[in-house]
Every structure is written in structure tokens, then in C-alpha cells.
Design an enzyme around this catalytic site. Structure first.
Site, PDB file in Angstrom:
ATOM      1  N   GLU A 167     103.992  36.401  29.337  1.00 39.31           N
ATOM      2  CA  GLU A 167     103.276  37.678  29.386  1.00 39.31           C
ATOM      3  C   GLU A 167     104.077  38.787  30.061  1.00 39.31           C
ATOM      4  OE1 GLU A 167      99.356  37.006  30.967  1.00 39.31           O
ATOM      5  OE2 GLU A 167      98.771  35.733  29.305  1.00 39.31           O
ATOM      6  N   GLU A 352      97.807  30.393  25.059  1.00 38.31           N
ATOM      7  CA  GLU A 352      96.698  30.531  26.014  1.00 38.31           C
ATOM      8  C   GLU A 352      95.513  31.138  25.305  1.00 38.31           C
ATOM      9  OE1 GLU A 352      97.267  32.653  29.699  1.00 38.31           O
ATOM     10  OE2 GLU A 352      99.223  31.707  30.010  1.00 38.31           O
TER      11      GLU A 352
END
Ligand code: IFM
Length: 441
Positions: A167, A352
Site C-alpha cells: 500500500e 487484502e
């Protein structure tokens, strides 16, 4: 769950994900200090000023956690290797205890038939490097490359897949512009630099991995679905700008070697000198792309406000314990869009997806239809994306365990396994049992 394993291709991988600082117990095993330790110790940054010193004590209890993955019928475990555990000062002296731990952890996965999916950076910048400017310092790319080599020399022979960075938007924008994560900065110039250097570090790590003939190398990006708040031009402009900053900045650089113009306009003269010369390093072939997806936001843009002039708010869909709207169609959108516009048939993994929810009842183990429905609906969205041509090869639930949810401390619970943070006892929740049942079919 409204799916079963046999609905998916036989090589489709189901797993659960975690990250080092959120579960290991950073106080154990000679790890060095990180910017999260001091961010958490600064009043007002983290609920109850909680940190990752003990977390879930995965460092000692990982055999039990791997057993739980295996018992659920999972195929893989997504974990991260802490930079500060391996190199307490970020560079220089290696902590052998840290390397030994990751060696045991990977062997533990293989003994249980779990494919190790490693992430090299999931947010714990060693303090000694944060002192030098961390992500705002161009040298971070070389420091990260050196760490990549050291950990790969130890466990690279046994991991199934490696992601460079988790991320990058959170590493750079959330942490240097919005100030919500360590190092808690709110500075446009530091942001422009961090946004570029995180990409450069990804490219450098890919080069170091390739030099070692590593296979199955990729990156994990997060995507939020921006929808217009209303039907005004300001709302449409807000969607485009948010999409450019959050969703396009990283994938466009990594796959096309360019940055969205609207973001460059905002960063202006603050981009590092000669950044254009780095784009070839950043644009490395990816063996796979990890997609983290949770929610959508309703956007509006105020052209008269200082850049970016964006406001975001949830709409009227049901929300999670985080206040995040539940919008599974957004996952289908990104999987099909990424295949169409950026990576073609390169394998995609949902690395995720999950929800925070405050389950009630003893050990939080009572039936909780919300988490089961969330997982089920997003796995269905993944299935639809495959039917629509996206080459999705796996799905990892976030998270295996309730854990340290960064600025929210231990209050928000993402796990399919409940953790009692006083006793560290693990109790599988209803969603764990539901996933296990679906995977058995
Ligand atoms: O807990 C985080 C994780 O570290 C990164 N992705 C989002 C999760 C939930 O906020």
C-alpha cells in the site's frame, strides 16, 4: 458463505494475511525501534497510545497460528518481514535472531503445506532511517534494496511469492500529507518526495530481486472506489482527482512509466529534481499484482480550496466498525479495470479484503453474519471478475488475527480469529468456521 472452493479454478489460492508490526510483538527478538513506536508514544496519534510491542505475540505463538491456517484448509499465508527486525538500525549490523525467526516461520508454513507470500515492507521504517528523512530521502531506495537482498539471501529460496511494498498510498500520502500514520507529517513537499521515492524503492527492490533470479515478484497496491457525491461537475472532478492520487499514481508509474498530470500539477516544484530519469527504474515487469480493497467514498472537489481540495464521505450503504461503506462491486471494478487498462493477463491476487467488526459474546465467538456476508460477497465479486476475464489467482482475507490496527490501536477487530489481548488466547470466530466449511467443499 455463498461460495465453495470448487466454484474456483483448481489452482486458485485461498489464504489469510497479516503484517509483522501488527502481530509479532516488536519488543521480542532484538528488533530495532521504528517510527511507529515513537508515533504511538506521541499523545493523540494512536488510541490509548498503544503500540506493537506485544501485539499478538506471533513471534512466539506462530506455530499455533499456522496450525489454525492449516486447519481452516487455507493454501497460503501472506506475512511481512520487518525491516527493523532484520536490520535494527535499518542498515549495517544484521540481527541474526530476526533472520532465524523468519527462517523458522517460513519452514513452519512449508511443513503445513502453506505457500509463503512475503511482503518486504509493511510500514515499520527503522527509526535510524526515519531520522535521516525516511521516505522523503531519495537514499531510501538503496537502503531498501540492501534490506531486500539480506532477507532474500536467507528465505528467498523457500518463499512462493514476494511483494516489495504494501500500500504505497498509505506509506506516502496517508503518512506525509494526511498525517494519520507514522511519521505523522502534513507537508506537501515531503509528500511529493515520498510519493516518488516509494515507487523508486519498489523499482530498486525489483532490480535486486531479479539480480538474484527471484521469481514471482510483485507489489501490493490499495484501491478505494471513488463515487461522485452528487451530479455536479465538482463531484465528477473530485472522483477523477481522488482516483488519480489514490488509484492511478502507483499503478500508472509501475506499468506505464508515467504519473497522472493532475497530481503533478498539485505537487508542482516539490517533486525531486530529475524525477523523470527514475521512471525507467520504477517501470519493472511485474510477475503478479496484489490488490487490497475495502470500501468506496463519495467525493467532491473544491477548486478554490488549496490543492487537492477534496472531501470524502461515506454514502448510505451499510458500514463496518471503521465506518467504511461495504461495496463489493468496487472489487469487481478494480480487478476487471486493472486487467483491462494496466496488467492484461498478469496474475492478480486479492491480497487484502476484510472488515472490522465488534463481535459480541464470550471471546467474540458468537455468530456474526456481518463478517461472513462481507467475505462471502467480496469473494463472489472476485468470482464475477474472473468470469469477466480478469486473471485472478487468489484471495487473502484480512486478517487472520485481530491485531494492532495502527492509529486505532487494538480497538478495531479485523480477524477471523479473536485474540484476547490480556491472555493472548486465540478463538476462531464464526467467519473462520464458515470459510473452513466453504473451502472443504
Ligand atoms: O490493517 C491494515 C493493513 O495493515 C493494511 N491494509 C488495510 C488494513 C485495515 O486497515
Amino acid at each position: 458463505m455463498n461460495f465453495k472452493r470448487s466454484d474456483f479454478p483448481s489452482d486458485f489460492v485461498f489464504g489469510a494475511a497479516t503484517a509483522a508490526y501488527q502481530i509479532e510483538g516488536h519488543a521480542h527478538g532484538g528488533a530495532g525501534p521504528t517510527h511507529w513506536d515513537t508515533f504511538a508514544a506521541t499523545p493523540g496519534n494512536v488510541i490509548n497510545a498503544e503500540d506493537g510491542a506485544m501485539a499478538c505475540d506471533h513471534y512466539h505463538r506462530y506455530p499455533q497460528d499456522l496450525d489454525l491456517l492449516q486447519d481452516a484448509g487455507m493454501d497460503a499465508y501472506r506475512f511481512s518481514t520487518s525491516w527493523a527486525r532484520v536490520l535494527p538500525e535499518g542498515r549495517g549490523t544484521v540481527n541474526q535472531e530476526g533472520l532465524d525467526y523468519y527462517d523458522r516461520l517460513v519452514d513452519g508454513m512449508l511443513e503445513r503445506g502453506l505457500k509463503p507470500f512475503q511482503t518486504l515492507y509493511h510500514w515499520e521504517m527503522p527509526s535510524a532511517l526515519a531520522d535521516l528523512g525516511g521516505w522523503a530521502n531519495r537514499d531510501v531506495a538503496q537502503w531498501f534494496g540492501d534490506f531486500t537482498e539480506i532477507i532474500t539471501d536467507r528465505i528467498g529460496d523457500r518463499v512462493h511469492a514476494i511483494a516489495t511494498i504494501n500500500e504505497p498510498w498509505c506509506v506516502a500520502f496517508l503518512s506525509h500529507f494526511l498525517g494519520h500514520h507514522a511519521p505523522g507529517m502534513r507537508d506537501l513537499r515531503a509528500t511529493a518526495r515520498a510519493m516518488h521515492h516509494v515507487n523508486l524503492a519498489h523499482g530498486e527492490a525489483m532490480l535486486r530481486l531479479r539480480a538474484k533470479n527471484m521469481q514471482n515478484c510483485g507489489v501490493v497496491l490499495n484501491f478505494d472506489y471513488p463515487a461522485p457525491l452528487d451530479d455536479t461537475p465538482e463531484a465528477l472532478s473530485g472522483v477523477d482527482l481522488q482516483d488519480a492520487i489514490f488509484n492511478r499514481w502507483f499503478i500508472e508509474a509501475m506499468t506505464k512509466g508515467t504519473y497522472p498530470e493532475r497530481v503533478l500539477e498539485g505537487f508542482g516544484a516539490h517533486m525531486p529534481a530529475n524525477w523523470q530519469d527514475d521512471m525507467a527504474t520504477i517501470q519493472q515487469p511485474l510477475d503478479w499484482l496484489g490488490v487490497n480493497y475495502y470500501t468506496r467514498n463519495l467525493m467532491k472537489h473544491d477548486p478554490n480550496a488549496p490543492w487537492p481540495g477534496l472531501s470524502a464521505q461515506p454514502g448510505d450503504l451499510a458500514t463496518t466498525q471503521m465506518g467504511w461503506e461495504i461495496y463489493p462491486d468496487g472489487l469487481h471494478h478494480f480487478l476487471t479495470r486493472l486487467a483491462r487498462d494496466y496488467v492484461g493477463q498478469t496474475p492478480l491476487y486479492v491480497t487484502e479484503n476484510g472488515m472490522a467488526w465488534a463481535e459480541t459474546g464470550e471471546n467474540g465467538a458468537l455468530s456474526h453474519p456481518e463478517r461472513v456476508a462481507y467475505a462471502s460477497d467480496h469473494i463472489q465479486a472476485t468470482h464475477r471478475a474472473i468470469a469477466d476475464g480478469a486473471n485472478v489467482k487468489g484471495f487473502f482475507y484480512w486478517s487472520l488475527l485481530d491485531n494492532y490496527e495502527w492509529a486505532f490501536g487494538y480497538e478495531k477487530r479485523f480477524g477471523i480469529i479473536h485474540v484476547d489481548f490480556d491472555t493472548l488466547e486465540r478463538t476462531p470466530k464464526a467467519s473462520y468456521h464458515a470459510l473452513k466449511a466453504a473451502l472443504a467443499q
